[in-house]
Motif scaffolding. Structure first.
Motif, PDB file in Angstrom:
ATOM      1  N   VAL A  49       0.898  -1.170  -0.012  1.00 38.55           N
ATOM      2  CA  VAL A  49      -0.036   0.036  -0.170  1.00 38.55           C
ATOM      3  C   VAL A  49       0.922   1.234   0.054  1.00 38.55           C
ATOM      4  O   VAL A  49       1.899   1.573   0.926  1.00 38.55           O
ATOM      5  CB  VAL A  49      -0.726   0.164   1.243  1.00 38.55           C
ATOM      6  CG1 VAL A  49      -1.685   1.099   1.253  1.00 38.55           C
ATOM      7  CG2 VAL A  49      -1.626  -1.244   1.082  1.00 38.55           C
ATOM      8  N   ILE A  50       0.839   2.033  -1.073  1.00 40.05           N
ATOM      9  CA  ILE A  50       1.910   3.208  -1.348  1.00 40.05           C
ATOM     10  C   ILE A  50       0.936   4.462  -1.049  1.00 40.05           C
ATOM     11  O   ILE A  50       0.030   4.679  -1.623  1.00 40.05           O
ATOM     12  CB  ILE A  50       2.186   3.294  -2.814  1.00 40.05           C
ATOM     13  CG1 ILE A  50       3.009   1.777  -2.996  1.00 40.05           C
ATOM     14  CG2 ILE A  50       3.340   4.118  -2.838  1.00 40.05           C
ATOM     15  CD1 ILE A  50       3.205   1.496  -4.318  1.00 40.05           C
ATOM     16  N   PHE A  51       1.208   5.074  -0.021  1.00 39.22           N
ATOM     17  CA  PHE A  51       0.641   6.254   0.574  1.00 39.22           C
ATOM     18  C   PHE A  51       1.441   7.600   0.219  1.00 39.22           C
ATOM     19  O   PHE A  51       2.601   7.601   0.789  1.00 39.22           O
ATOM     20  CB  PHE A  51       0.040   6.106   2.027  1.00 39.22           C
ATOM     21  CG  PHE A  51      -0.454   7.238   2.488  1.00 39.22           C
ATOM     22  CD1 PHE A  51      -1.915   7.574   2.136  1.00 39.22           C
ATOM     23  CD2 PHE A  51       0.226   8.198   3.314  1.00 39.22           C
ATOM     24  CE1 PHE A  51      -2.504   8.833   2.575  1.00 39.22           C
ATOM     25  CE2 PHE A  51      -0.652   9.258   3.981  1.00 39.22           C
ATOM     26  CZ  PHE A  51      -1.855   9.598   3.573  1.00 39.22           C
ATOM     27  N   THR A  52       1.067   8.249  -0.613  1.00 39.64           N
ATOM     28  CA  THR A  52       1.935   9.401  -1.101  1.00 39.64           C
ATOM     29  C   THR A  52       1.255  10.901  -0.502  1.00 39.64           C
ATOM     30  O   THR A  52       0.075  10.730  -0.890  1.00 39.64           O
ATOM     31  CB  THR A  52       2.356   9.557  -2.687  1.00 39.64           C
ATOM     32  OG1 THR A  52       2.718   8.382  -2.895  1.00 39.64           O
ATOM     33  CG2 THR A  52       3.175  10.690  -2.638  1.00 39.64           C
ATOM     34  N   SER A  53       1.905  11.658   0.277  1.00 42.40           N
ATOM     35  CA  SER A  53       1.116  12.755   0.675  1.00 42.40           C
ATOM     36  C   SER A  53       1.705  14.108   0.811  1.00 42.40           C
ATOM     37  O   SER A  53       3.126  14.139   0.688  1.00 42.40           O
ATOM     38  CB  SER A  53       0.677  12.388   2.103  1.00 42.40           C
ATOM     39  OG  SER A  53       1.874  12.226   3.137  1.00 42.40           O
TER      40      SER A  53
ATOM     41  N   GLY B  99       5.790  13.163   1.607  1.00 43.01           N
ATOM     42  CA  GLY B  99       5.936  11.928   2.249  1.00 43.01           C
ATOM     43  C   GLY B  99       5.374  10.773   1.413  1.00 43.01           C
ATOM     44  O   GLY B  99       4.617  10.725   0.703  1.00 43.01           O
ATOM     45  N   ILE B 100       6.221   9.657   1.736  1.00 42.87           N
ATOM     46  CA  ILE B 100       5.824   8.327   0.968  1.00 42.87           C
ATOM     47  C   ILE B 100       5.958   7.336   2.200  1.00 42.87           C
ATOM     48  O   ILE B 100       6.932   7.178   2.553  1.00 42.87           O
ATOM     49  CB  ILE B 100       6.713   8.002  -0.205  1.00 42.87           C
ATOM     50  CG1 ILE B 100       6.561   9.051  -1.471  1.00 42.87           C
ATOM     51  CG2 ILE B 100       6.213   6.640  -0.762  1.00 42.87           C
ATOM     52  CD1 ILE B 100       7.576   8.915  -2.684  1.00 42.87           C
ATOM     53  N   THR B 101       4.477   6.548   2.284  1.00 44.31           N
ATOM     54  CA  THR B 101       4.835   5.528   3.398  1.00 44.31           C
ATOM     55  C   THR B 101       4.195   4.282   2.465  1.00 44.31           C
ATOM     56  O   THR B 101       3.206   4.316   1.818  1.00 44.31           O
ATOM     57  CB  THR B 101       3.905   5.794   4.400  1.00 44.31           C
ATOM     58  OG1 THR B 101       4.527   6.789   5.156  1.00 44.31           O
ATOM     59  CG2 THR B 101       4.123   4.585   5.299  1.00 44.31           C
ATOM     60  N   VAL B 102       5.298   3.061   2.462  1.00 44.92           N
ATOM     61  CA  VAL B 102       4.738   1.764   2.073  1.00 44.92           C
ATOM     62  C   VAL B 102       4.375   0.998   3.007  1.00 44.92           C
ATOM     63  O   VAL B 102       5.554   0.550   3.658  1.00 44.92           O
ATOM     64  CB  VAL B 102       5.618   1.219   0.821  1.00 44.92           C
ATOM     65  CG1 VAL B 102       5.389   0.120   0.273  1.00 44.92           C
ATOM     66  CG2 VAL B 102       6.192   2.491   0.037  1.00 44.92           C
ATOM     67  N   SER B 103       3.447   0.339   3.161  1.00 39.94           N
ATOM     68  CA  SER B 103       3.080  -0.586   4.051  1.00 39.94           C
ATOM     69  C   SER B 103       2.897  -2.038   3.195  1.00 39.94           C
ATOM     70  O   SER B 103       2.480  -1.939   2.168  1.00 39.94           O
ATOM     71  CB  SER B 103       2.013  -0.391   4.841  1.00 39.94           C
ATOM     72  OG  SER B 103       0.712  -0.313   4.386  1.00 39.94           O
ATOM     73  N   TYR B 104       3.140  -2.928   3.616  1.00 41.46           N
ATOM     74  CA  TYR B 104       3.282  -4.581   3.094  1.00 41.46           C
ATOM     75  C   TYR B 104       2.443  -5.261   4.067  1.00 41.46           C
ATOM     76  O   TYR B 104       2.279  -5.538   5.218  1.00 41.46           O
ATOM     77  CB  TYR B 104       4.680  -4.879   3.105  1.00 41.46           C
ATOM     78  CG  TYR B 104       5.723  -4.138   2.619  1.00 41.46           C
ATOM     79  CD1 TYR B 104       5.666  -4.038   1.167  1.00 41.46           C
ATOM     80  CD2 TYR B 104       6.646  -3.280   3.139  1.00 41.46           C
ATOM     81  CE1 TYR B 104       6.623  -3.255   0.467  1.00 41.46           C
ATOM     82  CE2 TYR B 104       7.435  -2.423   2.311  1.00 41.46           C
ATOM     83  CZ  TYR B 104       7.482  -2.294   1.130  1.00 41.46           C
ATOM     84  OH  TYR B 104       8.333  -1.803   0.300  1.00 41.46           O
ATOM     85  N   TRP B 105       1.692  -5.960   3.213  1.00 35.01           N
ATOM     86  CA  TRP B 105       0.473  -6.868   3.627  1.00 35.01           C
ATOM     87  C   TRP B 105       0.178  -8.201   2.860  1.00 35.01           C
ATOM     88  O   TRP B 105       0.887  -8.147   1.573  1.00 35.01           O
ATOM     89  CB  TRP B 105      -0.962  -6.199   3.499  1.00 35.01           C
ATOM     90  CG  TRP B 105      -1.001  -4.794   4.264  1.00 35.01           C
ATOM     91  CD1 TRP B 105      -0.366  -3.624   3.739  1.00 35.01           C
ATOM     92  CD2 TRP B 105      -1.204  -4.695   5.549  1.00 35.01           C
ATOM     93  NE1 TRP B 105      -0.585  -2.726   4.750  1.00 35.01           N
ATOM     94  CE2 TRP B 105      -1.103  -3.062   5.812  1.00 35.01           C
ATOM     95  CE3 TRP B 105      -1.960  -5.300   6.455  1.00 35.01           C
ATOM     96  CZ2 TRP B 105      -1.705  -2.507   7.019  1.00 35.01           C
ATOM     97  CZ3 TRP B 105      -2.281  -4.867   7.793  1.00 35.01           C
ATOM     98  CH2 TRP B 105      -2.079  -3.537   8.123  1.00 35.01           C
ATOM     99  N   GLN B 106      -0.002  -9.386   3.816  1.00 40.32           N
ATOM    100  CA  GLN B 106      -0.309 -10.452   3.174  1.00 40.32           C
ATOM    101  C   GLN B 106      -1.342 -10.799   2.085  1.00 40.32           C
ATOM    102  O   GLN B 106      -1.257 -11.432   1.236  1.00 40.32           O
ATOM    103  CB  GLN B 106      -0.367 -11.740   4.113  1.00 40.32           C
ATOM    104  CG  GLN B 106       0.927 -11.850   5.034  1.00 40.32           C
ATOM    105  CD  GLN B 106       0.507 -12.910   6.191  1.00 40.32           C
ATOM    106  OE1 GLN B 106      -0.609 -13.206   6.854  1.00 40.32           O
ATOM    107  NE2 GLN B 106       1.600 -13.155   6.815  1.00 40.32           N
ATOM    108  N   SER B 107      -2.600  -9.954   2.162  1.00 40.51           N
ATOM    109  CA  SER B 107      -3.529 -10.129   1.306  1.00 40.51           C
ATOM    110  C   SER B 107      -4.327  -8.781   1.152  1.00 40.51           C
ATOM    111  O   SER B 107      -4.180  -7.784   2.146  1.00 40.51           O
ATOM    112  CB  SER B 107      -4.479 -11.230   1.888  1.00 40.51           C
ATOM    113  OG  SER B 107      -5.087 -10.650   3.193  1.00 40.51           O
TER     114      SER B 107
END
Length: 125
Positions: free
Chosen positions: A21-25, A64-72
């Motif tokens: 999930v790439i959150f750019t703000s 800012g850029i936050t990338v969170s990683y998830w299984q599904s």
């Protein structure tokens, strides 16, 4: 654990497939507890089933850029529904962000390199 896994700010490499999930703000100048809330959201996300990790950076210009990683995708959807996360999103729209964009991508392949690995191209392993 290899050298890459221990680097501050970098998430370890996960076994694909997984989701990013790439959150750019772009921030406003309003602080109003932003740093504390950002730390709380990282901690809360880490408690969620299917969460893998996060990487985040913000420049002096507010981008800012936050990338969170998830299984599904289901884990991402469940995170989106967490009440405290929804409240933070609402406050973000009201106070902290001039703009944001969210992208969800399936990671099919991942690899990395660390100085400790030597000069060999990691894609040849």
């Amino acid at each position: 654990m290899n050298d890459r896994d221990a680097l501050p700010g970098l998430a370890p490499l996960f076994e694909p497939p997984y989701y990013a999930v790439i959150f750019t703000s772009l921030r406003t100048t309003v602080d109003a507890g932003y740093g504390e809330m950002a730390e709380r959201m990282v901690a809360l996300a880490a408690e969620q089933p299917g969460y893998l990790g996060v990487e985040s950076t913000r420049g002096a210009d507010g981008l800012g850029i936050t990338v969170s990683y998830w299984q599904s995708l289901e884990a991402i959807q469940a995170w989106r529904a967490v009440a405290e996360h929804r409240a933070a999103r609402d406050q973000g729209r009201a106070d902290w962000y001039r703009h944001y964009a969210l992208r969800i991508a399936r990671v099919e392949r991942s690899y990395g390199w660390s100085r400790a690995d030597g000069v060999e191209d990691p894609t040849l392993r």
